[in-house]
Write a protein that holds these residues in place. Structure first.
Motif, mmCIF file in Angstrom:
data_model
loop_
_atom_site.group_PDB
_atom_site.id
_atom_site.type_symbol
_atom_site.label_atom_id
_atom_site.label_comp_id
_atom_site.label_asym_id
_atom_site.label_seq_id
_atom_site.Cartn_x
_atom_site.Cartn_y
_atom_site.Cartn_z
ATOM 1 N N PRO A 32 0.837 -1.198 0.000
ATOM 2 C CA PRO A 32 0.000 0.000 0.000
ATOM 3 C C PRO A 32 0.876 1.254 0.000
ATOM 4 N N ARG A 33 0.569 2.208 -0.835
ATOM 5 C CA ARG A 33 1.418 3.398 -0.948
ATOM 6 C C ARG A 33 1.495 4.193 0.346
ATOM 7 N N THR A 34 0.490 4.084 1.212
ATOM 8 C CA THR A 34 0.536 4.835 2.469
ATOM 9 C C THR A 34 1.445 4.205 3.512
ATOM 10 N N ALA A 56 -1.843 0.254 14.338
ATOM 11 C CA ALA A 56 -0.497 0.253 14.897
ATOM 12 C C ALA A 56 0.508 1.017 14.052
ATOM 13 N N GLN A 57 0.175 1.371 12.830
ATOM 14 C CA GLN A 57 1.110 2.052 11.949
ATOM 15 C C GLN A 57 1.393 3.455 12.449
ATOM 16 N N LYS A 58 2.639 3.819 12.486
ATOM 17 C CA LYS A 58 3.062 5.178 12.869
ATOM 18 C C LYS A 58 3.654 5.853 11.643
ATOM 19 N N ARG A 106 2.052 -6.136 2.555
ATOM 20 C CA ARG A 106 1.037 -6.758 3.411
ATOM 21 C C ARG A 106 0.343 -7.826 2.577
ATOM 22 N N GLY A 107 -0.195 -8.827 3.240
ATOM 23 C CA GLY A 107 -0.947 -9.848 2.540
ATOM 24 C C GLY A 107 -2.232 -9.268 1.964
#
Length: 88
Positions: free
Chosen positions: A13-15, A85-87, A20-21
């Motif tokens: 994912p570009r963000t 959880a992504q920072k 990721r699966g």
């Protein structure tokens, strides 16, 4: 969904910038081309349903129709898993 690629098991994912699966994402490129869309029913005429808010291309196969129940389709205490959880 029925016109998307079927060969992507991992996607980036570009963000997030790392893989990721496919099943952990909301990407339309899936090995199983089944999607879900919540719509508002605005009319019934014989066997034809009129809706607004359908998120699909013309002639996408429709497999099933279910009523929306806020008690079971909305989960108030749900967490967003790895996405939260992504920072960045």
């Amino acid at each position: 969904m029925n016109r998307s690629r079927r060969d992507l098991v991992l996607q980036v994912p570009r963000t997030y910038g790392f893989g990721r699966g496919t099943f952990a994402l909301r990407s339309p490129a899936r090995p199983n081309p089944i999607a879900m869309s919540v719509v508002r029913l605005v009319g019934v005429e014989g066997t034809r349903l009129s809706v607004v808010g359908l998120d699909c291309l013309d002639e996408t196969p429709l497999l099933d129709i279910k009523p929306y129940f806020a008690s079971t389709d909305a989960v108030p205490d749900a967490v967003v898993g790895w996405h939260k959880a992504q920072k960045r």
